[in-house]
Scaffold this active site. Structure first.
Site, PDB file in Angstrom:
ATOM      1  CB  SER A  89      -0.958  -0.053   1.195  1.00  0.00           C
ATOM      2  OG  SER A  89      -2.012   0.858   1.070  1.00  0.00           O
ATOM      3  CG  ASP A 179      -3.075  18.344  14.508  1.00  0.00           C
ATOM      4  OD1 ASP A 179      -4.264  18.081  14.273  1.00  0.00           O
ATOM      5  OD2 ASP A 179      -2.697  18.940  15.542  1.00  0.00           O
ATOM      6  CG  HIS A 236      -5.541  -2.857   0.594  1.00  0.00           C
ATOM      7  ND1 HIS A 236      -4.784  -2.659  -0.549  1.00  0.00           N
ATOM      8  CD2 HIS A 236      -5.061  -1.969   1.515  1.00  0.00           C
ATOM      9  CE1 HIS A 236      -3.895  -1.692  -0.336  1.00  0.00           C
ATOM     10  NE2 HIS A 236      -4.051  -1.267   0.908  1.00  0.00           N
TER      11      HIS A 236
END
Length: 257
Positions: A89, A179, A236
């Site tokens: 991935s 963040d 996946h």
């Protein structure tokens, strides 16, 4: 480009050409330990924590050029002139970018269930859900699972994500900086323009039979000698769903490399 010192686990005895395993988005080296131990029966294996993941330091930038630079710095610091690279991935995109820019450092390349393309999905809702989790008031991991259930209905995926939630001195906290993750998530679903760059040696792409992430046309455009194998009845997370078949494909490819 500023690099960071990556945390890692290693398995097996040091040998001629090691295998470096690079995990996916919001994962960590720990997710690959069982696979790494099996592959380490034949060769030395390093499993890395990428920047902003696992035990590696945080950095304001999270994109594929920076991840590739970290890989190069890791190899240099460990005196690894050339390595086999396996990425899943996000990690698959990182090793593809590395191979396109540092081909002389690549002995072999294996990419799991990803292609060198920008995808249309977004991680915004997922990261928002993690950010909204009331970590200050959570008393145990079961409460965290239940609080996240509406946003992430799949229990296995919830448990995977919550591996990033740690407990210290009786308080839960996120190991990842959400963040930073939020600001850089668009880099993860994307893939930088490669221009005319091509990696002309054989590459193994392994896809889940039920997954839609392997774009064969895009793969052959950048990796013209690609070999594409699919593991039936997997998605996946193919290395978790069918570790025997996955390890067999990787092992056979490495033997032939």
């Amino acid at each position: 480009m500023t690099t960071i010192e990556l945390a890692y686990d290693s398995f097996g005895e040091p040998g001629d050409t090691p295998l470096l395993i690079v995990h996916g988005f919001l994962a960590a080296s720990r997710n690959w330990r069982s696979v790494a131990k099996r592959l380490a029966e034949q060769r030395h294996v390093y499993v890395l924590d990428m920047r902003n993941h696992g035990s590696s330091p945080h950095a304001d930038v999270l994109d594929y050029p920076s991840m590739a630079a970290d890989l190069l710095a890791f190899m240099d610091s460990h005196e690894i002139p050339c390595a086999h690279l396996l990425g899943h991935s996000m990690g698959g995109k990182a090793v593809m970018w590395f191979a396109l820019h540092y081909p002389q450092r690549v002995a072999g390349l294996i990419v799991a269930d990803i292609a060198p393309v920008s995808y249309q999905h977004s991680f915004d809702d997922l990261v928002d859900a993690l950010s909204r989790l009331p970590v200050d008031s959570i008393g145990n991991r079961k409460q965290a699972e239940e609080a996240l259930a509406e946003a992430v209905p799949d229990l296995a995926y919830r448990q995977f994500l919550l591996q990033n939630l740690l407990l210290k001195d009786g308080n839960y906290y996120w190991r990842i900086n959400l963040d930073i993750i939020q600001k850089n998530a668009h880099h993860i679903v994307g893939f930088p323009d490669v221009g005319d760059s091509r990696f002309v040696r054989p590459v193994l792409f392994i896809g889940g039979g039920n997954s839609k992430y392997l774009d064969e046309e895009a793969i052959y455009a950048v990796f013209p000698q690609a070999n594409i194998a699919k593991i039936p009845d997997t998605g996946h997370w193919l290395y978790v769903e069918e570790p025997d078949a996955f390890c067999r494909l990787v092992h056979d490819w490495l033997l032939a490399a």
